[in-house]
Design a protein around this motif. Sequence first.
Motif, PDB file in Angstrom:
ATOM      1  N   THR A   1       0.833  -1.199   0.000  1.00  0.00           N
ATOM      2  CA  THR A   1       0.000   0.000   0.000  1.00  0.00           C
ATOM      3  C   THR A   1       0.874   1.258   0.000  1.00  0.00           C
ATOM      4  OG1 THR A   1      -1.835  -1.112   1.124  1.00  0.00           O
ATOM      5  CG2 THR A   1      -1.725   1.285   1.329  1.00  0.00           C
ATOM      6  N   VAL A   2       1.924   1.257   0.802  1.00  0.00           N
ATOM      7  CA  VAL A   2       2.858   2.392   0.820  1.00  0.00           C
ATOM      8  C   VAL A   2       3.566   2.515  -0.524  1.00  0.00           C
ATOM      9  CG1 VAL A   2       4.952   3.321   1.890  1.00  0.00           C
ATOM     10  CG2 VAL A   2       3.175   2.284   3.320  1.00  0.00           C
ATOM     11  N   PHE A   3       4.019   1.395  -1.079  1.00  0.00           N
ATOM     12  CA  PHE A   3       4.727   1.419  -2.356  1.00  0.00           C
ATOM     13  C   PHE A   3       3.864   1.999  -3.477  1.00  0.00           C
ATOM     14  CE2 PHE A   3       5.968  -1.089  -6.268  1.00  0.00           C
ATOM     15  CZ  PHE A   3       7.068  -0.292  -6.576  1.00  0.00           C
ATOM     16  N   PHE A   4       2.596   1.622  -3.481  1.00  0.00           N
ATOM     17  CA  PHE A   4       1.697   2.071  -4.550  1.00  0.00           C
ATOM     18  C   PHE A   4       1.109   3.463  -4.295  1.00  0.00           C
ATOM     19  CE2 PHE A   4       0.531  -2.701  -5.056  1.00  0.00           C
ATOM     20  CZ  PHE A   4       1.609  -2.906  -5.908  1.00  0.00           C
ATOM     21  N   SER A   5       1.361   4.043  -3.128  1.00  0.00           N
ATOM     22  CA  SER A   5       0.629   5.239  -2.686  1.00  0.00           C
ATOM     23  C   SER A   5       0.603   6.407  -3.679  1.00  0.00           C
ATOM     24  CB  SER A   5       1.156   5.720  -1.327  1.00  0.00           C
ATOM     25  OG  SER A   5       2.536   6.022  -1.367  1.00  0.00           O
ATOM     26  N   PRO A   6       1.675   6.718  -4.441  1.00  0.00           N
ATOM     27  CA  PRO A   6       1.572   7.856  -5.363  1.00  0.00           C
ATOM     28  C   PRO A   6       0.507   7.674  -6.446  1.00  0.00           C
ATOM     29  CG  PRO A   6       3.873   7.265  -5.008  1.00  0.00           C
ATOM     30  CD  PRO A   6       3.042   6.161  -4.426  1.00  0.00           C
TER      31      PRO A   6
ATOM     32  N   LEU B   1      -6.917   5.229  -1.490  1.00  0.00           N
ATOM     33  CA  LEU B   1      -6.482   5.373  -0.106  1.00  0.00           C
ATOM     34  C   LEU B   1      -7.495   6.159   0.722  1.00  0.00           C
ATOM     35  CD1 LEU B   1      -2.697   6.103  -0.737  1.00  0.00           C
ATOM     36  CD2 LEU B   1      -3.628   4.095   0.421  1.00  0.00           C
ATOM     37  N   ILE B   2      -8.037   7.217   0.155  1.00  0.00           N
ATOM     38  CA  ILE B   2      -9.044   8.003   0.873  1.00  0.00           C
ATOM     39  C   ILE B   2     -10.305   7.171   1.096  1.00  0.00           C
ATOM     40  CG2 ILE B   2     -10.583  10.000   0.685  1.00  0.00           C
ATOM     41  CD1 ILE B   2      -8.257  11.398  -0.852  1.00  0.00           C
TER      42      ILE B   2
ATOM     43  N   GLN C   1      -7.890  13.739   3.101  1.00  0.00           N
ATOM     44  CA  GLN C   1      -7.848  14.339   1.758  1.00  0.00           C
ATOM     45  C   GLN C   1      -6.706  15.326   1.590  1.00  0.00           C
ATOM     46  OE1 GLN C   1     -11.120  14.901  -0.592  1.00  0.00           O
ATOM     47  NE2 GLN C   1     -12.651  14.119   0.825  1.00  0.00           N
ATOM     48  N   ASN C   2      -6.193  15.871   2.684  1.00  0.00           N
ATOM     49  CA  ASN C   2      -5.148  16.888   2.583  1.00  0.00           C
ATOM     50  C   ASN C   2      -3.760  16.367   2.946  1.00  0.00           C
ATOM     51  OD1 ASN C   2      -6.723  19.090   1.659  1.00  0.00           O
ATOM     52  ND2 ASN C   2      -7.578  19.303   3.722  1.00  0.00           N
ATOM     53  N   LEU C   3      -3.638  15.054   3.122  1.00  0.00           N
ATOM     54  CA  LEU C   3      -2.324  14.486   3.413  1.00  0.00           C
ATOM     55  C   LEU C   3      -1.523  14.308   2.131  1.00  0.00           C
ATOM     56  CD1 LEU C   3      -3.143  11.660   6.016  1.00  0.00           C
ATOM     57  CD2 LEU C   3      -2.233  13.944   6.483  1.00  0.00           C
ATOM     58  N   PRO C   4      -0.195  14.556   2.156  1.00  0.00           N
ATOM     59  CA  PRO C   4       0.646  14.249   0.991  1.00  0.00           C
ATOM     60  C   PRO C   4       0.564  12.759   0.649  1.00  0.00           C
ATOM     61  CG  PRO C   4       1.838  15.562   2.621  1.00  0.00           C
ATOM     62  CD  PRO C   4       0.563  15.131   3.267  1.00  0.00           C
ATOM     63  N   ALA C   5       0.861  12.420  -0.602  1.00  0.00           N
ATOM     64  CA  ALA C   5       0.648  11.061  -1.109  1.00  0.00           C
ATOM     65  C   ALA C   5       1.307   9.992  -0.240  1.00  0.00           C
ATOM     66  CB  ALA C   5       1.153  10.959  -2.544  1.00  0.00           C
ATOM     67  N   ARG C   6       2.591  10.157   0.031  1.00  0.00           N
ATOM     68  CA  ARG C   6       3.310   9.137   0.807  1.00  0.00           C
ATOM     69  C   ARG C   6       2.765   9.063   2.236  1.00  0.00           C
ATOM     70  NH1 ARG C   6       8.033   5.568   0.295  1.00  0.00           N
ATOM     71  NH2 ARG C   6       8.455   4.926   2.419  1.00  0.00           N
TER      72      ARG C   6
ATOM     73  N   PHE D   1       8.870   1.206   7.057  1.00  0.00           N
ATOM     74  CA  PHE D   1       8.413   1.820   5.811  1.00  0.00           C
ATOM     75  C   PHE D   1       9.522   2.574   5.070  1.00  0.00           C
ATOM     76  CE2 PHE D   1       3.885   2.315   7.713  1.00  0.00           C
ATOM     77  CZ  PHE D   1       3.549   1.038   7.288  1.00  0.00           C
ATOM     78  N   SER D   2      10.529   3.030   5.788  1.00  0.00           N
ATOM     79  CA  SER D   2      11.563   3.859   5.153  1.00  0.00           C
ATOM     80  C   SER D   2      12.353   3.090   4.100  1.00  0.00           C
ATOM     81  CB  SER D   2      12.521   4.413   6.212  1.00  0.00           C
ATOM     82  OG  SER D   2      13.322   3.392   6.777  1.00  0.00           O
ATOM     83  N   GLN D   3      12.292   1.761   4.127  1.00  0.00           N
ATOM     84  CA  GLN D   3      13.014   0.968   3.129  1.00  0.00           C
ATOM     85  C   GLN D   3      12.275   0.891   1.778  1.00  0.00           C
ATOM     86  OE1 GLN D   3      15.192  -2.604   4.694  1.00  0.00           O
ATOM     87  NE2 GLN D   3      13.891  -2.311   6.500  1.00  0.00           N
ATOM     88  N   ILE D   4      11.074   1.434   1.739  1.00  0.00           N
ATOM     89  CA  ILE D   4      10.263   1.359   0.527  1.00  0.00           C
ATOM     90  C   ILE D   4      10.529   2.572  -0.355  1.00  0.00           C
ATOM     91  CG2 ILE D   4       7.915   1.275  -0.413  1.00  0.00           C
ATOM     92  CD1 ILE D   4       7.050   0.019   2.273  1.00  0.00           C
ATOM     93  N   LYS D   5      11.009   2.313  -1.546  1.00  0.00           N
ATOM     94  CA  LYS D   5      11.251   3.369  -2.534  1.00  0.00           C
ATOM     95  C   LYS D   5      10.079   3.389  -3.503  1.00  0.00           C
ATOM     96  CE  LYS D   5      14.543   4.706  -6.158  1.00  0.00           C
ATOM     97  NZ  LYS D   5      15.779   4.312  -6.879  1.00  0.00           N
ATOM     98  N   THR D   6       9.361   4.501  -3.565  1.00  0.00           N
ATOM     99  CA  THR D   6       8.187   4.570  -4.436  1.00  0.00           C
ATOM    100  C   THR D   6       8.565   4.912  -5.859  1.00  0.00           C
ATOM    101  OG1 THR D   6       7.829   6.859  -3.726  1.00  0.00           O
ATOM    102  CG2 THR D   6       6.561   5.158  -2.607  1.00  0.00           C
ATOM    103  N   LYS D   7       7.695   4.495  -6.784  1.00  0.00           N
ATOM    104  CA  LYS D   7       7.909   4.703  -8.217  1.00  0.00           C
ATOM    105  C   LYS D   7       6.594   5.164  -8.802  1.00  0.00           C
ATOM    106  CE  LYS D   7       8.719   2.144 -12.514  1.00  0.00           C
ATOM    107  NZ  LYS D   7       8.802   0.805 -13.133  1.00  0.00           N
ATOM    108  N   GLN D   8       6.498   6.447  -9.109  1.00  0.00           N
ATOM    109  CA  GLN D   8       5.253   6.971  -9.662  1.00  0.00           C
ATOM    110  C   GLN D   8       5.264   6.793 -11.170  1.00  0.00           C
ATOM    111  OE1 GLN D   8       4.134  10.802  -8.290  1.00  0.00           O
ATOM    112  NE2 GLN D   8       2.133  10.748  -9.268  1.00  0.00           N
ATOM    113  N   THR D   9       4.114   6.362 -11.717  1.00  0.00           N
ATOM    114  CA  THR D   9       3.976   6.198 -13.148  1.00  0.00           C
ATOM    115  C   THR D   9       2.869   7.114 -13.642  1.00  0.00           C
ATOM    116  OG1 THR D   9       2.415   4.373 -12.884  1.00  0.00           O
ATOM    117  CG2 THR D   9       4.733   3.807 -13.058  1.00  0.00           C
ATOM    118  N   PRO D  10       2.881   7.454 -14.929  1.00  0.00           N
ATOM    119  CA  PRO D  10       1.860   8.369 -15.448  1.00  0.00           C
ATOM    120  C   PRO D  10       0.461   7.817 -15.268  1.00  0.00           C
ATOM    121  CG  PRO D  10       3.663   8.116 -17.005  1.00  0.00           C
ATOM    122  CD  PRO D  10       3.873   7.086 -15.944  1.00  0.00           C
TER     123      PRO D  10
END
Length: 440
Positions: A316-321, A327-328, A347-352, A431-440
């Motif tokens: 869930t954290v990895f996919f968050s962006p 998530l909401i 609704q006003n929290l940053p993606a991660r 969670f800090s070990q998770i590197k997120t990858k945003q895709t279009p």
Amino acid sequence: MNEMEEARQLLEEWKKDAYIFGLDVLEKAGEAAKSFGDHTLIVGSSSQWARKRLEKIMNSLEAEGVSYNVVRGARPNCPREDLYRIALQISNHRPDSVIAFGGGSTIDGVKAAIVLATYKPSEVSETLEVEWDVAGTIDPYFGTGMVTKVKEATGRELIPMIAIQTAASSAAHLTKYSNITDPLVGQKKLIVDDAITPPKAIFDYRVTVGAPKNLTLDGALDGIAHLWEVFMGATGKDYYEKSKHITSLGFRLIIKNLKSALEDDVDARVALGLGTDLGGYSIMIGGTNGPHLGSFSLVDVLSHGRACAILLPYYTVFFSPNIQDQLITVGKIFQEAGFIAGDLDLQNLPARELGETVAKGMISFNKSLGFPTTLREAGATEKHLDRMLNAAKDPQLKMKLLNMPVPLDPEVGDIERYMKGVLKASFDGDFSQIKTKQTP
């Protein structure tokens, strides 16, 4: 319309007369079997709490003039040897239909066994272009659509199956999936094919009353994983709104009723069954991804539902962006249930941060059930992490990578670059070990 009525309506619209569900419906088994012929083979659960219900099925068959034989079902995760034993029994008895009476393992085993009993190795070898030494095994069918290829090439239909579910869990009675395990290497593999979807299914939710606590908990978390993984992967898909509706309803039914179901409150048992059935609906409009893929490599230390429950927050954290609306949507449900602080404005929290907040809500829910929340705590080892990473590179499991809201490509190093961090995070709870990858 309340939540249970809404779930019933969704399932009836989806399955129509192919699915009989509710309370005290086991006596419908005879009528279902009679529609296919006069002789059936019952592949029955070995669980004592479920076997006491078998008499109702046999009485209904006798009332309809359907003869039957009874053989033993599959053990948890359906080991290969159980699959081959069931296939041999089907070949020996040559029934007009097969009744699978059990949980997901027995139903999955019967799905695959019917395939083996229907098609000859020579037909498999020619159609799927595999060597003779594997053509008579289950291996050529792993992946997507292989059964259909053989079915179309031979023009021969599968023996009809009546799937009678005994556990609110995998919804195997409603779906096109069959999971089979190789115990020697501790790895589960998957057949995905519309051809193996049971043409008739029955679920008498009263059968789940008295089920073991761990089975009930594991099944509920498997249902949540089905709903959430498909919903996460629905971004940009034409089924997004349907998935959102099914997931919201299924989550509420499961989360609100699970503890009462453990006390064998019948209404709560019905609600739990409806919720996990919606999980089955979910995986028929979309597909599961990372948590299910990882669970396939943990069969020697964890039940399927428990493995998915541990992995789900970290993915869930990895996919968050890429899953902000999802998530909401579910975050509000966890807020309603008290697992996320009620004063947080999601609704006003940053993606991660939103992803981590919802993931922490999932972990709090798991803790409330007495579940472990990391792989290390659950007894997994570093070797299991290596096994999961290697399985992710298996072409027969590629569908799980493609179903992700952030698709990963093993050929460009995505497994090592991204999945490894997710799995290490799930091992350590970091969670800090998770590197997120945003895709279009």
